[in-house]
Design a protein around this motif. Structure first.
Motif, PDB file in Angstrom:
ATOM      1  N   GLY A 122     -45.744 109.689  -7.188  1.00 48.31           N
ATOM      2  CA  GLY A 122     -45.874 108.671  -6.155  1.00 48.31           C
ATOM      3  C   GLY A 122     -45.599 107.297  -6.734  1.00 48.31           C
ATOM      4  O   GLY A 122     -45.710 107.086  -7.952  1.00 48.31           O
ATOM      5  N   GLY A 123     -45.224 106.362  -5.861  1.00 52.35           N
ATOM      6  CA  GLY A 123     -45.020 104.987  -6.301  1.00 52.35           C
ATOM      7  C   GLY A 123     -45.215 104.022  -5.150  1.00 52.35           C
ATOM      8  O   GLY A 123     -45.137 104.409  -3.981  1.00 52.35           O
ATOM      9  N   CYS A 124     -45.502 102.771  -5.497  1.00 53.04           N
ATOM     10  CA  CYS A 124     -45.615 101.729  -4.469  1.00 53.04           C
ATOM     11  C   CYS A 124     -44.937 100.476  -5.015  1.00 53.04           C
ATOM     12  O   CYS A 124     -44.674 100.389  -6.220  1.00 53.04           O
ATOM     13  CB  CYS A 124     -47.073 101.447  -4.136  1.00 53.04           C
ATOM     14  SG  CYS A 124     -48.030 100.843  -5.534  1.00 53.04           S
ATOM     15  N   ASN A 125     -44.637  99.526  -4.129  1.00 56.19           N
ATOM     16  CA  ASN A 125     -44.088  98.271  -4.642  1.00 56.19           C
ATOM     17  C   ASN A 125     -45.203  97.451  -5.276  1.00 56.19           C
ATOM     18  O   ASN A 125     -46.355  97.462  -4.826  1.00 56.19           O
ATOM     19  CB  ASN A 125     -43.315  97.482  -3.570  1.00 56.19           C
ATOM     20  CG  ASN A 125     -44.066  97.226  -2.284  1.00 56.19           C
ATOM     21  OD1 ASN A 125     -44.965  97.975  -1.910  1.00 56.19           O
ATOM     22  ND2 ASN A 125     -43.708  96.159  -1.590  1.00 56.19           N
ATOM     23  N   VAL A 126     -44.843  96.764  -6.340  1.00 61.49           N
ATOM     24  CA  VAL A 126     -45.789  95.945  -7.094  1.00 61.49           C
ATOM     25  C   VAL A 126     -45.170  94.559  -7.245  1.00 61.49           C
ATOM     26  O   VAL A 126     -44.206  94.385  -7.996  1.00 61.49           O
ATOM     27  CB  VAL A 126     -46.072  96.561  -8.488  1.00 61.49           C
ATOM     28  CG1 VAL A 126     -47.103  95.727  -9.239  1.00 61.49           C
ATOM     29  CG2 VAL A 126     -46.545  98.010  -8.365  1.00 61.49           C
ATOM     30  N   GLU A 127     -45.686  93.605  -6.476  1.00 53.79           N
ATOM     31  CA  GLU A 127     -45.096  92.263  -6.479  1.00 53.79           C
ATOM     32  C   GLU A 127     -45.743  91.370  -7.527  1.00 53.79           C
ATOM     33  O   GLU A 127     -46.719  91.766  -8.191  1.00 53.79           O
ATOM     34  CB  GLU A 127     -45.216  91.655  -5.070  1.00 53.79           C
ATOM     35  CG  GLU A 127     -44.407  92.450  -4.058  1.00 53.79           C
ATOM     36  CD  GLU A 127     -44.355  91.818  -2.680  1.00 53.79           C
ATOM     37  OE1 GLU A 127     -45.135  90.885  -2.396  1.00 53.79           O
ATOM     38  OE2 GLU A 127     -43.514  92.271  -1.877  1.00 53.79           O
TER      39      GLU A 127
END
Ligand code: THU
Length: 140
Positions: free
Chosen positions: A42-47
Motif C-alpha cells: 500500500g502507499g499514500c501521497n506524502v506532501e
C-alpha cells in the motif's frame, strides 16, 4: 488477476488513502501495488512544506516494494480525490508512469482507477505511457 484480487487491491488503495499526508493540496491518494509473488504494497501521497519533496501514492508503494527486494508486479490500484469530497478517477502522473515502466511489462501491467469499490476500470501501462523510454533503450 482474479476479480477477488482486483477488489482486494481496490479496497486496499481506498484504505491507504486514509493515511495520505496532504495538508497542502488536501487531495488524498491511496495506492495498492500487487507484486507477482502475491504481496500487496500500500502507499499514500506524502506532501512536504517545501512542496517538491512530495511523493505520490504510487511511488510510495513502488519504493516500499523495491526496498524490500521485490521488483516484479502485476497491477496497481489508485484512488484519489479531495478530502471529504467525491472521488474522481485519478490517473497516475507522468513521473509515476515512468517509475512503472522501469519495473513493469507495459502490455501486462494493469492500472486500476475509478471512483469506488464498484466503479473502476483497468488500463494497461502501454495505454497510459505509449512511446516510453524504458530500460530497454539503454541495452547495448
Ligand atoms: N498525487 C498522487 O499521489 N498520485 C497521483 O496519481 C496524482 C497526484 C498526489 C500528489 C499531491 O500530493 C496531490 O496528489 C495533488 O497533486
Amino acid at each position: 488477476m482474479t476479480k477477488e484480487i482486483e477488489k482486494q487491491l481496490v479496497r486496499t488503495a481506498l484504505e491507504y488513502r486514509k493515511r495520505a499526508y496532504a495538508p497542502y493540496s488536501n487531495y488524498k491518494v491511496g495506492a495498492a501495488l500487487l507484486a507477482k509473488n502475491g504481496t500487496i504494497y500500500g502507499g499514500c501521497n506524502v506532501e512536504n512544506a517545501a512542496y517538491t519533496p512530495s511523493n505520490c501514492a504510487e511511488r510510495t508503494a513502488f519504493f516500499k516494494a523495491v526496498s524490500e527486494g521485490v521488483k516484479e508486479f502485476d497491477a496497481i490500484a489508485i484512488f484519489g480525490g479531495y478530502d471529504g469530497g467525491e472521488l474522481k478517477p485519478c490517473a497516475p502522473c507522468g513521473v509515476c508512469r515512468q517509475v512503472m515502466i522501469e519495473f513493469c511489462d507495459p502490455d501486462e501491467f494493469q492500472i486500476i482507477i475509478g471512483t469506488s469499490e464498484d466503479n473502476y476500470e483497468l488500463h494497461t501501462l502501454r495505454e497510459m505511457l505509449p512511446f516510453s523510454f524504458s530500460p530497454k533503450e539503454l541495452e547495448r
